[in-house]
Design a protein around this motif. Structure first.
Motif, PDB file in Angstrom:
ATOM      1  N   ILE A   1       1.384  11.115   4.426  1.00  0.00           N
ATOM      2  CA  ILE A   1       2.541  11.996   4.668  1.00  0.00           C
ATOM      3  C   ILE A   1       3.822  11.498   3.979  1.00  0.00           C
ATOM      4  N   MET A   2       3.687  10.509   3.091  1.00  0.00           N
ATOM      5  CA  MET A   2       4.862   9.947   2.428  1.00  0.00           C
ATOM      6  C   MET A   2       5.678  11.007   1.692  1.00  0.00           C
ATOM      7  N   HIS A   3       5.012  12.001   1.126  1.00  0.00           N
ATOM      8  CA  HIS A   3       5.697  13.035   0.341  1.00  0.00           C
ATOM      9  C   HIS A   3       6.095  14.249   1.184  1.00  0.00           C
ATOM     10  N   GLN A   4       5.980  14.125   2.522  1.00  0.00           N
ATOM     11  CA  GLN A   4       6.344  15.186   3.454  1.00  0.00           C
ATOM     12  C   GLN A   4       5.651  16.513   3.112  1.00  0.00           C
TER      13      GLN A   4
ATOM     14  N   GLY B   1      12.180   4.220  -6.263  1.00  0.00           N
ATOM     15  CA  GLY B   1      13.482   3.628  -5.992  1.00  0.00           C
ATOM     16  C   GLY B   1      13.847   3.555  -4.519  1.00  0.00           C
ATOM     17  N   LYS B   2      15.127   3.743  -4.245  1.00  0.00           N
ATOM     18  CA  LYS B   2      15.672   3.610  -2.891  1.00  0.00           C
ATOM     19  C   LYS B   2      15.035   4.608  -1.937  1.00  0.00           C
ATOM     20  N   ASN B   3      14.788   5.818  -2.414  1.00  0.00           N
ATOM     21  CA  ASN B   3      14.177   6.850  -1.578  1.00  0.00           C
ATOM     22  C   ASN B   3      12.806   6.419  -1.087  1.00  0.00           C
TER      23      ASN B   3
ATOM     24  N   ASN C   1       0.826  -1.204   0.000  1.00  0.00           N
ATOM     25  CA  ASN C   1       0.000   0.000   0.000  1.00  0.00           C
ATOM     26  C   ASN C   1       0.860   1.253   0.000  1.00  0.00           C
ATOM     27  N   LEU C   2       1.852   1.284   0.867  1.00  0.00           N
ATOM     28  CA  LEU C   2       2.670   2.488   1.003  1.00  0.00           C
ATOM     29  C   LEU C   2       3.574   2.699  -0.208  1.00  0.00           C
ATOM     30  N   MET C   3       4.053   1.627  -0.796  1.00  0.00           N
ATOM     31  CA  MET C   3       4.835   1.761  -2.028  1.00  0.00           C
ATOM     32  C   MET C   3       3.958   2.347  -3.135  1.00  0.00           C
ATOM     33  N   TYR C   4       2.712   1.906  -3.176  1.00  0.00           N
ATOM     34  CA  TYR C   4       1.790   2.401  -4.209  1.00  0.00           C
ATOM     35  C   TYR C   4       1.486   3.883  -4.007  1.00  0.00           C
ATOM     36  N   PHE C   5       1.110   4.254  -2.772  1.00  0.00           N
ATOM     37  CA  PHE C   5       0.760   5.652  -2.524  1.00  0.00           C
ATOM     38  C   PHE C   5       1.980   6.566  -2.660  1.00  0.00           C
ATOM     39  N   GLY C   6       3.138   6.068  -2.240  1.00  0.00           N
ATOM     40  CA  GLY C   6       4.355   6.851  -2.410  1.00  0.00           C
ATOM     41  C   GLY C   6       4.658   7.116  -3.873  1.00  0.00           C
ATOM     42  N   SER C   7       4.452   6.105  -4.718  1.00  0.00           N
ATOM     43  CA  SER C   7       4.704   6.276  -6.153  1.00  0.00           C
ATOM     44  C   SER C   7       3.731   7.279  -6.770  1.00  0.00           C
ATOM     45  N   MET C   8       2.512   7.344  -6.231  1.00  0.00           N
ATOM     46  CA  MET C   8       1.542   8.323  -6.720  1.00  0.00           C
ATOM     47  C   MET C   8       2.010   9.749  -6.445  1.00  0.00           C
TER      48      MET C   8
ATOM     49  N   ARG D   1      11.587   3.258  -0.920  1.00  0.00           N
ATOM     50  CA  ARG D   1      11.713   2.091  -0.035  1.00  0.00           C
ATOM     51  C   ARG D   1      12.165   2.506   1.362  1.00  0.00           C
ATOM     52  N   GLN D   2      13.075   3.465   1.439  1.00  0.00           N
ATOM     53  CA  GLN D   2      13.586   3.921   2.732  1.00  0.00           C
ATOM     54  C   GLN D   2      12.510   4.652   3.526  1.00  0.00           C
ATOM     55  N   LYS D   3      11.711   5.481   2.847  1.00  0.00           N
ATOM     56  CA  LYS D   3      10.641   6.203   3.526  1.00  0.00           C
ATOM     57  C   LYS D   3       9.598   5.235   4.081  1.00  0.00           C
ATOM     58  N   VAL D   4       9.266   4.217   3.304  1.00  0.00           N
ATOM     59  CA  VAL D   4       8.311   3.208   3.771  1.00  0.00           C
ATOM     60  C   VAL D   4       8.867   2.497   4.998  1.00  0.00           C
ATOM     61  N   LYS D   5      10.118   2.083   4.909  1.00  0.00           N
ATOM     62  CA  LYS D   5      10.749   1.373   6.021  1.00  0.00           C
ATOM     63  C   LYS D   5      10.803   2.229   7.275  1.00  0.00           C
TER      64      LYS D   5
END
Length: 250
Positions: A152-155, A111-113, A99-106, A115-119
């Motif tokens: 808040i993934m995109h700060q 990439g690494k950025n 879910n978070l990878m999907y919303f982050g990509s939106m 994955r790191q934010k999700v983690k």
């Protein structure tokens, strides 16, 4: 200082409605505030947030976010705001991480950025060991925490929260509020609605009490309590201003 949100005579009347959901609402919200919008069911809080997020159009009036209007700068505004709705905005058959990878990509992360934010966010909110579990297996408090991360993934510079701790246990609520307080300390302005008045009293820097589409009071929690005769806390202020009438709403 210029307000991050400037609302001027904003009104909304839904089709076939007998009265306005929000009427002649004027308010300035400044950067760095944790601003609480409090009111009974049907007061107009969600309508106001929906307009500020560009989800519905006003009937009349106007507002700007960082001096920008949605009619001309919708794309720019969407980049600086985050939204955490009351309903879970998650895919139940996907895992928390998916879910978070999907919303982050939106939001344009990759990439690494990404994955790191999700983690990092899963770790901060105590969800690391559940990262690979499907959302449909999560408790209400766990879903709330994932729902928050998704917003808040995109700060974002400005975060809208509609009942972010409704239906969660005390431990999850404390974790969520502590996390939001840290985000605010790092520069994020927060607009927040809740029916947990003791939580709002401790959490918010400023509060507007809204009822029947209008603003009844606007001040800091301590100022509201001090200006209401006999009030010992925000709940007593709220009852004094909005009355004891039941506000059940469909």
């Amino acid at each position: 200082m210029q307000p991050i949100i400037e609302i001027t005579a904003l009104s909304k009347k839904y089709k076939d409605a007998e009265s306005y959901a929000l009427q002649d609402f004027t308010l300035s919200i400044y950067e760095g505030q944790i601003f609480g919008l409090l009111g009974p069911n049907g007061a107009g809080k969600t309508t106001l947030i929906s307009m500020l997020c560009g989800l519905i159009k006003p009937t009349s009036g106007s507002f700007t976010i960082e001096g920008l209007s949605y009619s001309q700068h919708a794309t720019q505004i969407k980049k600086i705001i985050g939204v955490v709705p009351q309903e879970y905005a998650l895919y139940p058959t996907l895992t928390a991480q998916e879910n978070l990878m999907y919303f982050g990509s939106m939001y344009g992360l990759s990439g690494k950025n990404l994955r790191q934010k999700v983690k990092d966010n899963l770790e901060i909110l105590g969800l690391t060991k559940f990262a690979g579990k499907r959302i449909e297996t999560f408790s209400g408090g766990m879903k709330r925490r994932v729902n928050l991360i998704a917003g808040i993934m995109h700060q974002p510079k400005l975060l809208f929260l509609d009942e972010p701790t409704v239906g969660v246990d005390v431990h999850s609520r404390n974790v969520i509020i502590e996390y939001l307080t840290k985000l605010n300390a790092n520069g994020m302005t927060i607009i927040y609605t809740s029916h947990h008045l003791s939580e709002a009293q401790d959490f918010c820097t400023d509060i507007a009490i809204v009822d029947r589409g209008r603003m009844f009071a606007h001040a800091t929690p301590s100022e509201l309590i001090a200006s209401t005769p006999g009030a010992r806390n925000l709940e007593e202020v709220f009852i004094e201003l909005t009355g004891k009438e039941l506000r059940d709403a469909l």
